[in-house]
Design a protein around this motif. Structure first.
Motif, PDB file in Angstrom:
ATOM      1  N   GLY A  61       0.785  -1.229   0.000  1.00 21.22           N
ATOM      2  CA  GLY A  61       0.000   0.000   0.000  1.00 21.22           C
ATOM      3  C   GLY A  61       0.812   1.270   0.000  1.00 21.22           C
ATOM      4  N   GLY A  62       2.132   1.183  -0.271  1.00 19.41           N
ATOM      5  CA  GLY A  62       2.978   2.365  -0.250  1.00 19.41           C
ATOM      6  C   GLY A  62       3.289   2.899  -1.630  1.00 19.41           C
ATOM      7  N   LEU A  63       4.175   3.899  -1.675  1.00 23.31           N
ATOM      8  CA  LEU A  63       4.606   4.490  -2.941  1.00 23.31           C
ATOM      9  C   LEU A  63       5.851   3.807  -3.498  1.00 23.31           C
ATOM     10  CD1 LEU A  63       4.162   8.318  -2.211  1.00 23.31           C
ATOM     11  CD2 LEU A  63       2.557   6.733  -3.289  1.00 23.31           C
ATOM     12  N   GLY A  64       6.474   2.950  -2.703  1.00 19.96           N
ATOM     13  CA  GLY A  64       7.627   2.204  -3.177  1.00 19.96           C
ATOM     14  C   GLY A  64       8.906   2.994  -3.275  1.00 19.96           C
ATOM     15  N   LEU A  65       9.024   4.097  -2.515  1.00 23.26           N
ATOM     16  CA  LEU A  65      10.213   4.946  -2.613  1.00 23.26           C
ATOM     17  C   LEU A  65      11.339   4.494  -1.691  1.00 23.26           C
ATOM     18  CD1 LEU A  65       8.482   8.442  -2.831  1.00 23.26           C
ATOM     19  CD2 LEU A  65       9.313   6.998  -4.692  1.00 23.26           C
ATOM     20  N   GLY A  66      11.038   3.595  -0.777  1.00 24.36           N
ATOM     21  CA  GLY A  66      12.060   2.951   0.028  1.00 24.36           C
ATOM     22  C   GLY A  66      12.899   3.879   0.881  1.00 24.36           C
ATOM     23  N   LEU A  67      14.169   3.497   1.038  1.00 26.47           N
ATOM     24  CA  LEU A  67      15.077   4.227   1.918  1.00 26.47           C
ATOM     25  C   LEU A  67      15.241   5.673   1.482  1.00 26.47           C
ATOM     26  CD1 LEU A  67      17.092   4.173   4.300  1.00 26.47           C
ATOM     27  CD2 LEU A  67      18.832   3.372   2.673  1.00 26.47           C
ATOM     28  N   ALA A  68      15.197   5.943   0.185  1.00 30.56           N
ATOM     29  CA  ALA A  68      15.350   7.317  -0.305  1.00 30.56           C
ATOM     30  C   ALA A  68      14.286   8.228   0.296  1.00 30.56           C
ATOM     31  CB  ALA A  68      15.273   7.342  -1.830  1.00 30.56           C
ATOM     32  N   ALA A  69      13.075   7.714   0.475  1.00 31.10           N
ATOM     33  CA  ALA A  69      12.006   8.518   1.081  1.00 31.10           C
ATOM     34  C   ALA A  69      12.315   8.809   2.535  1.00 31.10           C
ATOM     35  CB  ALA A  69      10.661   7.801   0.951  1.00 31.10           C
ATOM     36  N   HIS A  70      12.782   7.799   3.259  1.00 31.26           N
ATOM     37  CA  HIS A  70      13.143   8.016   4.666  1.00 31.26           C
ATOM     38  C   HIS A  70      14.193   9.116   4.800  1.00 31.26           C
ATOM     39  CE1 HIS A  70      10.709   4.911   6.268  1.00 31.26           C
ATOM     40  NE2 HIS A  70      11.468   3.887   5.935  1.00 31.26           N
ATOM     41  N   LEU A  71      15.204   9.067   3.963  1.00 27.78           N
ATOM     42  CA  LEU A  71      16.291  10.041   4.075  1.00 27.78           C
ATOM     43  C   LEU A  71      15.801  11.446   3.734  1.00 27.78           C
ATOM     44  CD1 LEU A  71      19.287   8.047   2.520  1.00 27.78           C
ATOM     45  CD2 LEU A  71      18.483   8.106   4.898  1.00 27.78           C
ATOM     46  N   ALA A  72      14.997  11.569   2.690  1.00 29.51           N
ATOM     47  CA  ALA A  72      14.474  12.887   2.315  1.00 29.51           C
ATOM     48  C   ALA A  72      13.570  13.446   3.403  1.00 29.51           C
ATOM     49  CB  ALA A  72      13.717  12.780   0.991  1.00 29.51           C
ATOM     50  N   ILE A  73      12.705  12.601   3.942  1.00 30.90           N
ATOM     51  CA  ILE A  73      11.774  13.043   4.985  1.00 30.90           C
ATOM     52  C   ILE A  73      12.528  13.395   6.259  1.00 30.90           C
ATOM     53  CG2 ILE A  73       9.923  12.242   6.516  1.00 30.90           C
ATOM     54  CD1 ILE A  73       8.877  10.636   4.063  1.00 30.90           C
ATOM     55  N   MET A  74      13.504  12.572   6.650  1.00 28.48           N
ATOM     56  CA  MET A  74      14.241  12.842   7.877  1.00 28.48           C
ATOM     57  C   MET A  74      15.058  14.131   7.775  1.00 28.48           C
ATOM     58  SD  MET A  74      13.782  10.755  10.453  1.00 28.48           S
ATOM     59  CE  MET A  74      15.314  10.874  11.387  1.00 28.48           C
ATOM     60  N   GLU A  75      15.602  14.417   6.604  1.00 23.26           N
ATOM     61  CA  GLU A  75      16.348  15.673   6.434  1.00 23.26           C
ATOM     62  C   GLU A  75      15.425  16.871   6.638  1.00 23.26           C
ATOM     63  OE1 GLU A  75      19.142  17.866   3.045  1.00 23.26           O
ATOM     64  OE2 GLU A  75      18.857  15.677   3.003  1.00 23.26           O
ATOM     65  N   THR A  76      14.209  16.786   6.097  1.00 22.34           N
ATOM     66  CA  THR A  76      13.248  17.870   6.253  1.00 22.34           C
ATOM     67  C   THR A  76      12.757  17.970   7.691  1.00 22.34           C
ATOM     68  OG1 THR A  76      12.544  17.491   3.962  1.00 22.34           O
ATOM     69  CG2 THR A  76      11.115  18.858   5.327  1.00 22.34           C
ATOM     70  N   LEU A  77      12.500  16.843   8.321  1.00 21.93           N
ATOM     71  CA  LEU A  77      12.091  16.846   9.727  1.00 21.93           C
ATOM     72  C   LEU A  77      13.192  17.427  10.615  1.00 21.93           C
ATOM     73  CD1 LEU A  77      10.412  13.313   9.974  1.00 21.93           C
ATOM     74  CD2 LEU A  77       9.240  15.517  10.014  1.00 21.93           C
ATOM     75  N   GLY A  78      14.440  17.121  10.296  1.00 16.18           N
ATOM     76  CA  GLY A  78      15.543  17.639  11.086  1.00 16.18           C
ATOM     77  C   GLY A  78      15.589  19.152  11.096  1.00 16.18           C
ATOM     78  N   ALA A  79      15.251  19.775   9.979  1.00 19.79           N
ATOM     79  CA  ALA A  79      15.277  21.237   9.902  1.00 19.79           C
ATOM     80  C   ALA A  79      14.260  21.884  10.831  1.00 19.79           C
ATOM     81  CB  ALA A  79      15.021  21.687   8.465  1.00 19.79           C
ATOM     82  N   SER A  80      13.251  21.106  11.270  1.00 22.68           N
ATOM     83  CA  SER A  80      12.237  21.613  12.198  1.00 22.68           C
ATOM     84  C   SER A  80      12.291  20.926  13.554  1.00 22.68           C
ATOM     85  CB  SER A  80      10.838  21.427  11.586  1.00 22.68           C
ATOM     86  OG  SER A  80      10.667  22.215  10.432  1.00 22.68           O
ATOM     87  N   LEU A  81      13.360  20.161  13.817  1.00 24.02           N
ATOM     88  CA  LEU A  81      13.487  19.407  15.080  1.00 24.02           C
ATOM     89  C   LEU A  81      12.254  18.544  15.312  1.00 24.02           C
ATOM     90  CD1 LEU A  81      15.071  22.111  17.439  1.00 24.02           C
ATOM     91  CD2 LEU A  81      16.232  20.273  16.181  1.00 24.02           C
ATOM     92  N   ALA A  82      11.902  17.765  14.299  1.00 25.46           N
ATOM     93  CA  ALA A  82      10.660  16.991  14.345  1.00 25.46           C
ATOM     94  C   ALA A  82      10.872  15.536  13.943  1.00 25.46           C
ATOM     95  CB  ALA A  82       9.620  17.647  13.423  1.00 25.46           C
ATOM     96  N   ALA A  83      12.049  14.978  14.238  1.00 28.82           N
ATOM     97  CA  ALA A  83      12.370  13.626  13.766  1.00 28.82           C
ATOM     98  C   ALA A  83      11.529  12.538  14.415  1.00 28.82           C
ATOM     99  CB  ALA A  83      13.845  13.331  13.992  1.00 28.82           C
ATOM    100  N   GLN A  84      11.154  12.744  15.666  1.00 22.63           N
ATOM    101  CA  GLN A  84      10.343  11.738  16.358  1.00 22.63           C
ATOM    102  C   GLN A  84       8.882  12.164  16.346  1.00 22.63           C
ATOM    103  OE1 GLN A  84      11.208   8.874  16.971  1.00 22.63           O
ATOM    104  NE2 GLN A  84      13.122   8.668  18.110  1.00 22.63           N
ATOM    105  N   PRO A  85       7.975  11.197  16.206  1.00 19.98           N
ATOM    106  CA  PRO A  85       8.185   9.736  16.224  1.00 19.98           C
ATOM    107  C   PRO A  85       8.356   9.077  14.855  1.00 19.98           C
ATOM    108  CG  PRO A  85       5.856  10.196  16.490  1.00 19.98           C
ATOM    109  CD  PRO A  85       6.537  11.541  16.375  1.00 19.98           C
ATOM    110  N   TYR A  86       8.684   9.860  13.806  1.00 21.09           N
ATOM    111  CA  TYR A  86       8.877   9.238  12.492  1.00 21.09           C
ATOM    112  C   TYR A  86      10.019   8.221  12.535  1.00 21.09           C
ATOM    113  CZ  TYR A  86       9.316   8.626   7.466  1.00 21.09           C
ATOM    114  OH  TYR A  86       9.357   8.061   6.209  1.00 21.09           O
ATOM    115  N   LEU A  87      11.114   8.583  13.161  1.00 25.24           N
ATOM    116  CA  LEU A  87      12.261   7.684  13.207  1.00 25.24           C
ATOM    117  C   LEU A  87      11.916   6.353  13.851  1.00 25.24           C
ATOM    118  CD1 LEU A  87      15.321   7.171  12.857  1.00 25.24           C
ATOM    119  CD2 LEU A  87      15.670   8.296  15.062  1.00 25.24           C
ATOM    120  N   SER A  88      11.274   6.391  14.995  1.00 27.46           N
ATOM    121  CA  SER A  88      10.959   5.155  15.714  1.00 27.46           C
ATOM    122  C   SER A  88       9.825   4.390  15.046  1.00 27.46           C
ATOM    123  CB  SER A  88      10.590   5.470  17.169  1.00 27.46           C
ATOM    124  OG  SER A  88       9.390   6.201  17.233  1.00 27.46           O
ATOM    125  N   THR A  89       8.836   5.105  14.533  1.00 37.36           N
ATOM    126  CA  THR A  89       7.650   4.445  14.002  1.00 37.36           C
ATOM    127  C   THR A  89       7.847   3.926  12.580  1.00 37.36           C
ATOM    128  OG1 THR A  89       6.178   5.766  15.391  1.00 37.36           O
ATOM    129  CG2 THR A  89       5.208   4.769  13.437  1.00 37.36           C
TER     130      THR A  89
END
Length: 384
Positions: A61-89
């Protein structure tokens, strides 16, 4: 549409959403809120942006973007100090669920991507010292199901979690490669005790105690005793994800520092005109650029596939060394150039520096990853 364009759109949408929902003042308010609820911005990642499906395979049921999506999203979350709970979940929890399939895992995964469940990975133990295989928490048969006993330390996002994915050992010494299993434990399971606390950077964590916890047969994720390869892969991907997060954190620190030294005056001249300040800024910039290059290079290599576990481990640890060194160089430089006001609660730079400091040691400090790279190199030489 190419994956790069899709990822750029995801990052742009997420950045605008966080600017509206998780600005600096909103984050300060969230830090003062109760520990039991995730940050206010979290539900919208699923319900408004449908972002939590980005990395999952299409057949789940996903978009199939894999690890590349995690890295892009985490970089953006980092700019707002919002990594959790995305990282753990999503990076850790959903990553383990999709690799240890079953009816319970599939059902929970659907809840997760719909924003109805938060996961925490309970793996680290007080004596483990970042080892991926050190687990003393015991798993034993109990009738048709399982019995779980043990302790887990510094479980990130645990105060917000609805479910825990817990590593436990059914056989072997505490550091043996065989005998590790993964179990799904709902938060309200009898015998599970949780002691929650805030971390210095505003993240939340908890110590978990399992005393005669009884679980049904369906709690076991995948095959009993053979979970270490999946654990190692999930932790390597999470390590690279925090490297990506650090890029967002450090870019913001460097930007704020540049703005400050261009405005602040000493002896009738701006700080940016002093050569010693220029040299410090250049060192900070170079450390960040090295971390950016290595994190992106390793991410592309892993996303392309065909990498052995040893190659993945060596590449990820190399990226983590660069990211940790950049966190120290940029974080300390930003605070020192701001002076005492850099550590105040009212200025964002102190908050970003504290997150950078935590990232330095998250999933292992520089010394641990350097030893890991050296050990893997020795093994490769012996095999040759």
């Amino acid at each position: 549409m190419a994956h790069e364009d899709t990822l750029a759109m995801l990052q742009d949408s997420l950045a605008r959403y966080l600017e509206d929902r998780h600005g600096f003042e909103a984050r300060l308010a969230a830090l003062r809120a109760a520990d039991t609820a995730p940050p206010p911005f979290w539900p919208g990642l699923a319900r408004e942006l449908d972002l939590l499906r980005a990395a999952l395979p299409e057949d789940q049921g996903g978009l199939g973007l894999g690890l590349a999506a995690h890295l892009a999203i985490m970089e953006t979350l980092g700019a707002s100090l919002a990594a959790q709970p995305y990282l753990s979940t999503m990076v850790l929890g959903a990553g383990l669920l999709q690799r240890r399939p079953g009816a319970a895992a599939d059902a929970l995964l659907e809840q997760v991507v719909g924003g109805r469940a938060v996961l925490a990975f309970a793996h680290g133990e007080p004596e483990g010292r970042h080892s991926r295989s050190w687990v003393q928490t015991r798993l034993a048969r109990a009738g048709e199901g399982w019995r779980l006993d043990g302790r887990k330390a510094v479980v990130h996002a645990a105060p917000w979690a609805s479910h825990f994915i817990v590593s436990a050992r059914s056989e072997g010494a505490p550091d043996a490669a065989q005998g590790l299993s993964l179990l799904l434990v709902p938060r309200d399971t009898p015998g599970l005790a949780l002691r929650a606390y805030p971390l210095r950077d505003g993240d939340r964590a908890a110590e978990l105690a399992f005393d005669d916890v009884r679980l049904p047969p369906s709690a076991l994720l995948g095959e009993a005793g053979a979970a270490l390869p999946q654990i190692e892969q999930a932790l390597d991907e999470a390590t690279l994800a925090v490297c990506a997060e650090s890029l967002g954190v450090l870019r913001r620190l460097l930007r704020d520092t540049l703005d400050y030294v261009r405005q602040r005056k000493q002896f009738g001249a701006t700080l940016s005109s002093f050569q010693v300040v220029q040299h410090r800024l250049a060192d900070m910039h170079m450390a960040l650029e090295q971390a950016i290059a290595l994190t992106h290079q390793v991410g592309e290599r892993l996303a392309a596939g065909g990498v052995t576990p040893a190659e993945r481990a060596r590449a990820v640890s190399s990226a983590k060394v660069a990211a940790s060194k950049a966190c120290k160089a940029v974080g300390q430089g930003a605070v020192q150039l701001h002076g005492g006001m850099g550590m105040t609660e009212e200025l964002a730079v102190g908050h970003y520096m504290r997150r950078a400091t935590l990232i330095e040691g998250l999933f292992g400090p520089v010394s641990w990853h350097l030893r890991r790279v050296a050990d893997l190199a020795d093994l490769a030489e012996d095999a040759a």
